[in-house]
Enzyme design. Structure first.
Site, PDB file in Angstrom:
ATOM      1  N   ARG A  66       0.807  -1.229   0.000  1.00  0.00           N
ATOM      2  CA  ARG A  66       0.000   0.000   0.000  1.00  0.00           C
ATOM      3  C   ARG A  66       0.836   1.274   0.000  1.00  0.00           C
ATOM      4  O   ARG A  66       0.357   2.325  -0.321  1.00  0.00           O
ATOM      5  CB  ARG A  66      -0.906   0.006   1.240  1.00  0.00           C
ATOM      6  CG  ARG A  66      -2.180  -0.769   0.996  1.00  0.00           C
ATOM      7  CD  ARG A  66      -2.968  -0.877   2.257  1.00  0.00           C
ATOM      8  NE  ARG A  66      -2.123  -1.456   3.307  1.00  0.00           N
ATOM      9  CZ  ARG A  66      -2.584  -1.899   4.463  1.00  0.00           C
ATOM     10  NH1 ARG A  66      -3.841  -1.806   4.743  1.00  0.00           N
ATOM     11  NH2 ARG A  66      -1.776  -2.428   5.353  1.00  0.00           N
ATOM     12  N   LYS A 172       3.843 -19.123   7.600  1.00  0.00           N
ATOM     13  CA  LYS A 172       2.963 -19.410   8.721  1.00  0.00           C
ATOM     14  C   LYS A 172       2.516 -18.108   9.383  1.00  0.00           C
ATOM     15  O   LYS A 172       3.166 -17.099   9.128  1.00  0.00           O
ATOM     16  CB  LYS A 172       3.665 -20.329   9.707  1.00  0.00           C
ATOM     17  CG  LYS A 172       4.719 -19.616  10.538  1.00  0.00           C
ATOM     18  CD  LYS A 172       5.291 -20.579  11.505  1.00  0.00           C
ATOM     19  CE  LYS A 172       6.333 -19.926  12.317  1.00  0.00           C
ATOM     20  NZ  LYS A 172       5.985 -19.150  13.445  1.00  0.00           N
ATOM     21  N   HIS A 202      10.707 -22.711   8.066  1.00  0.00           N
ATOM     22  CA  HIS A 202      12.112 -22.390   7.786  1.00  0.00           C
ATOM     23  C   HIS A 202      13.088 -23.331   8.486  1.00  0.00           C
ATOM     24  O   HIS A 202      14.238 -23.425   8.099  1.00  0.00           O
ATOM     25  CB  HIS A 202      12.411 -20.906   8.073  1.00  0.00           C
ATOM     26  CG  HIS A 202      12.624 -20.579   9.513  1.00  0.00           C
ATOM     27  ND1 HIS A 202      11.593 -20.384  10.394  1.00  0.00           N
ATOM     28  CD2 HIS A 202      13.754 -20.402  10.231  1.00  0.00           C
ATOM     29  CE1 HIS A 202      12.093 -20.105  11.595  1.00  0.00           C
ATOM     30  NE2 HIS A 202      13.404 -20.107  11.527  1.00  0.00           N
ATOM     31  N   GLU A 240      14.830 -19.982  23.396  1.00  0.00           N
ATOM     32  CA  GLU A 240      15.259 -18.674  22.898  1.00  0.00           C
ATOM     33  C   GLU A 240      15.470 -17.743  24.071  1.00  0.00           C
ATOM     34  O   GLU A 240      14.779 -17.843  25.086  1.00  0.00           O
ATOM     35  CB  GLU A 240      14.190 -18.095  21.976  1.00  0.00           C
ATOM     36  CG  GLU A 240      14.006 -18.897  20.703  1.00  0.00           C
ATOM     37  CD  GLU A 240      13.017 -18.226  19.776  1.00  0.00           C
ATOM     38  OE1 GLU A 240      13.457 -17.564  18.827  1.00  0.00           O
ATOM     39  OE2 GLU A 240      11.804 -18.342  20.026  1.00  0.00           O
ATOM     40  N   ASP A 259       3.014 -21.249  17.780  1.00  0.00           N
ATOM     41  CA  ASP A 259       4.069 -20.547  17.051  1.00  0.00           C
ATOM     42  C   ASP A 259       5.186 -21.497  16.621  1.00  0.00           C
ATOM     43  O   ASP A 259       5.746 -21.359  15.543  1.00  0.00           O
ATOM     44  CB  ASP A 259       4.637 -19.437  17.958  1.00  0.00           C
ATOM     45  CG  ASP A 259       5.716 -18.609  17.274  1.00  0.00           C
ATOM     46  OD1 ASP A 259       5.550 -18.294  16.081  1.00  0.00           O
ATOM     47  OD2 ASP A 259       6.731 -18.266  17.929  1.00  0.00           O
ATOM     48  N   HIS A 264       7.755 -26.169  13.614  1.00  0.00           N
ATOM     49  CA  HIS A 264       9.177 -26.544  13.676  1.00  0.00           C
ATOM     50  C   HIS A 264       9.414 -27.835  14.475  1.00  0.00           C
ATOM     51  O   HIS A 264      10.086 -28.747  14.007  1.00  0.00           O
ATOM     52  CB  HIS A 264      10.002 -25.424  14.313  1.00  0.00           C
ATOM     53  CG  HIS A 264       9.779 -24.070  13.693  1.00  0.00           C
ATOM     54  ND1 HIS A 264       9.522 -23.902  12.349  1.00  0.00           N
ATOM     55  CD2 HIS A 264       9.791 -22.824  14.227  1.00  0.00           C
ATOM     56  CE1 HIS A 264       9.389 -22.603  12.094  1.00  0.00           C
ATOM     57  NE2 HIS A 264       9.526 -21.934  13.207  1.00  0.00           N
ATOM     58  N   LYS A 362      10.458 -18.619  25.312  1.00  0.00           N
ATOM     59  CA  LYS A 362      11.141 -17.337  25.129  1.00  0.00           C
ATOM     60  C   LYS A 362      11.750 -16.943  26.469  1.00  0.00           C
ATOM     61  O   LYS A 362      11.248 -17.342  27.532  1.00  0.00           O
ATOM     62  CB  LYS A 362      10.148 -16.250  24.723  1.00  0.00           C
ATOM     63  CG  LYS A 362       9.332 -16.578  23.481  1.00  0.00           C
ATOM     64  CD  LYS A 362      10.054 -16.246  22.214  1.00  0.00           C
ATOM     65  CE  LYS A 362       9.170 -16.517  21.005  1.00  0.00           C
ATOM     66  NZ  LYS A 362       9.899 -16.594  19.754  1.00  0.00           N
TER      67      LYS A 362
HETATM   68  C1  BG6 Z   1       9.701 -18.365  14.057  1.00  0.00           C
HETATM   69  C2  BG6 Z   1       8.862 -18.000  15.258  1.00  0.00           C
HETATM   70  O1  BG6 Z   1       9.041 -19.280  13.256  1.00  0.00           O
HETATM   71  O2  BG6 Z   1      10.939 -18.908  14.486  1.00  0.00           O
HETATM   72  C3  BG6 Z   1       9.611 -17.065  16.189  1.00  0.00           C
HETATM   73  O3  BG6 Z   1       7.667 -17.360  14.839  1.00  0.00           O
HETATM   74  C4  BG6 Z   1      10.974 -17.626  16.523  1.00  0.00           C
HETATM   75  O4  BG6 Z   1       8.858 -16.825  17.370  1.00  0.00           O
HETATM   76  C5  BG6 Z   1      11.718 -18.028  15.253  1.00  0.00           C
HETATM   77  O5  BG6 Z   1      11.690 -16.621  17.230  1.00  0.00           O
HETATM   78  C6  BG6 Z   1      13.032 -18.698  15.597  1.00  0.00           C
HETATM   79  O6  BG6 Z   1      13.737 -18.966  14.431  1.00  0.00           O
HETATM   80  P1  BG6 Z   1      15.284 -19.296  14.500  1.00  0.00           P
HETATM   81  O7  BG6 Z   1      15.647 -19.664  13.105  1.00  0.00           O
HETATM   82  O8  BG6 Z   1      15.961 -18.058  15.005  1.00  0.00           O
HETATM   83  O9  BG6 Z   1      15.436 -20.422  15.465  1.00  0.00           O
END
Ligand code: BG6
Length: 510
Positions: A66, A172, A202, A240, A259, A264, A362
């Protein structure tokens, strides 16, 4: 000496799988290009691919959004993102070449915007030689999938033709439970056939995650003991240290299980627990993952086999950080969990009776993702009392990040005159074994989508199955009020420790 087999020069052999794979004529349209993901991951990855010479000469990147940007303003944005986030060194010549194919189109997800987009893509097909091949990257919340897919269909930009392809790459969250994921799949699959849909997880783009398959299936030493006869339990950890400041819009109401576990961690479980695929072709690999996910279930009763928590203020190293409820944008009464742990079982002969413990959080002690296969203790230990007291269970630990590698933990004699044994580690580290740096996950996945290689993308069935594993747990949590608070910088709520203790185990301190 003569030989009858013809020598094939690998540099000449187009099918040689060791040669770099370069995408054919194509372009990519990114929806949601002003978002965080595009700036931090997608645009740098595209630059890195260009820098590695893996994009076609006329590669065209179209940002759609936009903002009232012109081509130059968008180019500046892409350049800044690449300079800040690319893995490879910024090269002015590569940039100039890439910038020639960068465009921005201003619009909403309505007829006027998509008419403009369609007209411009047709021109680019000729002027840039993209061959009509377009990947559409939906880096937008799922409520927009429907509008975008229908608009692409309306303007005739969604269908493959005999000479050109159209693919959709989806970020996602893919739904918030099984029913919503199914709805989204229906929306997307009504426009794009499943073979043209590339759902991003990813983690599958990470080298260490792909190495799970190499470790298991390229070697003879691991597979014979990769089963319930030898393995006591499996721990999959994604910890994390970061908090959620700035992410309230996405995260509040979503939480750690949706999440991260749904995608993952369940993909990691599938790769660790699946049978050997007949090849790494997409259908063969996905079939094995589907079989495992179909056999995976939460262990009951959920009040004893799951745990969840929410970080409270505390010391993260030398910094005093806020709790979730004080973070900007979060509801001060938020019940969103920032820590989730669960116990799963895989109903198969290979894994009967082996608990799989999954946890993520987290603001934990440090950033680490690992998969630990913990072995049963030896059936007999011919040591005198006290000699093997310091010995823990053997373990194979796949270190996904940040210190990528594999560790084996086993007992060894302590030097000296008695037969005392204790744990030692044997380590393989990517950093010292290989000189090549691993590509970023998004580099690998974007390239694979352009090459039509879908092995590393979860299918609609995998996504729906993953939700069906998690849904009962999330439903149970929704009925029991507040998550337990844990101090930032610690290893999560006490209930998570109790959860394992009850089953006679304890979490590794990675
Ligand atoms: C994402 C999550 O898919 O992966 C995040 O939404 C997370 O919350 C992230 O921080 C972590 O990715 P990586 O590659 O840093 O482990």
């Amino acid at each position: 000496m003569s030989t009858t087999s013809a020598w094939v020069n690998p540099l000449r052999n187009a099918k040689d799988k060791r040669l770099p794979r370069i995408a054919g004529p194509s372009g990519m349209v990114i929806f949601g290009v002003t978002g965080d993901l595009a700036r931090k991951k997608l645009l740098p990855a595209i630059y890195d691919l260009a820098n590695r010479g893996l994009l076609p000469a006329g590669f065209t990147l179209v940002g759609y959004g936009r903002r009232g940007w012109d081509k130059q303003a968008f180019c500046n944005y892409v350049r800044e993102a690449a300079e800040a986030g690319a893995r490879t060194t910024f090269n002015e010549r590569v940039w100039e070449h890439l910038a020639k194919g960068i465009e921005f189109i201003q619009g909403n997800f309505d007829d006027a915007g998509f008419d403009k987009l369609s007209a411009r893509l047709s021109e680019l097909n000729t002027s840039r030689g993209t061959g009509g091949n377009w990947a559409y990257y939906l880096s937008v919340p799922p409520e927009f999938f429907s509008d975008i897919c229908h608009q692409l269909e309306r303007v005739g930009m969604s269908n493959n033709t005999e000479s050109s392809w159209r693919r959709v790459i989806i970020e996602k969250p893919f739904g918030h439970d099984q029913a919503s994921a199914r709805e989204l799949n229906e929306i997307v699959n009504a426009v794009f056939p499943e073979s043209s849909v590339f759902r991003i997880d990813h983690y599958l783009g990470k080298e260490t995650v792909q190495n799970i398959m190499a470790l298991r299936f390229a070697n003879q030493i691991f597979e014979p003991m990769w089963n319930a006869h030898y393995i006591d339990h499996v721990q999959i950890t994604m910890a994390e240290d970061i908090g959620l400041g700035g992410r309230a819009g996405y995260y509040d109401g979503i939480g750690a299980a949706r999440d991260v576990i749904q995608n993952h961690l369940l993909q990691l479980l599938a790769l660790v627990a699946m049978e050997e695929p007949s090849s790494f072709a997409p259908a063969a690999l996905q079939a094995e993952k589907i079989k495992v996910l179909e056999a995976t279930q939460a262990v009951h009763p959920l009040n004893k086999t799951t745990a969840r928590g929410q970080y409270a203020a505390g010391w993260q190293g030398s910094e005093y950080v806020k709790g979730l409820r004080e973070e900007e944008g979060f509801d001060p009464e938020s019940t969103t969990e920032t820590y989730a742990a669960c116990t799963l079982k895989v109903n198969s002969r290979r894994w009967a009776g082996v608990p799989f413990y999954l946890r993520t959080g987290k603001r934990l002690g440090r950033r680490v993702t690992e998969i630990a296969l913990v072995f049963k203790t030896a059936p007999h230990q011919p040591f005198d009392q006290g000699q093997a007291e310091a010995l823990d269970q053997n373990a194979v630990v796949i270190r996904v990040q940040p210190d990528e590698g594999v560790t084996m933990r086993f007992g060894s004699k302590v030097p000296g005159s008695t037969m005392e044994v204790r744990d030692v580690n044997m380590d393989f580290a990517y950093a010292s074994a290989f000189t090549e740096e691993s590509p970023e996950a998004y580099e690998r996945l974007i390239l694979d989508a352009l090459l039509d290689e879908s092995s590393l993308f979860p299918t609609n069935r995998e996504v729906e199955l993953s939700w069906s594993i998690l849904d009962p747990i999330i439903e149970y949590w929704a009925g029991i009020g507040q998550p337990e608070q844990y101090r930032a910088g610690t290893w999560g709520p006490e209930s998570a420790d109790r959860m394992l203790r009850r089953q006679g185990h304890s979490w590794r301190r990675p």
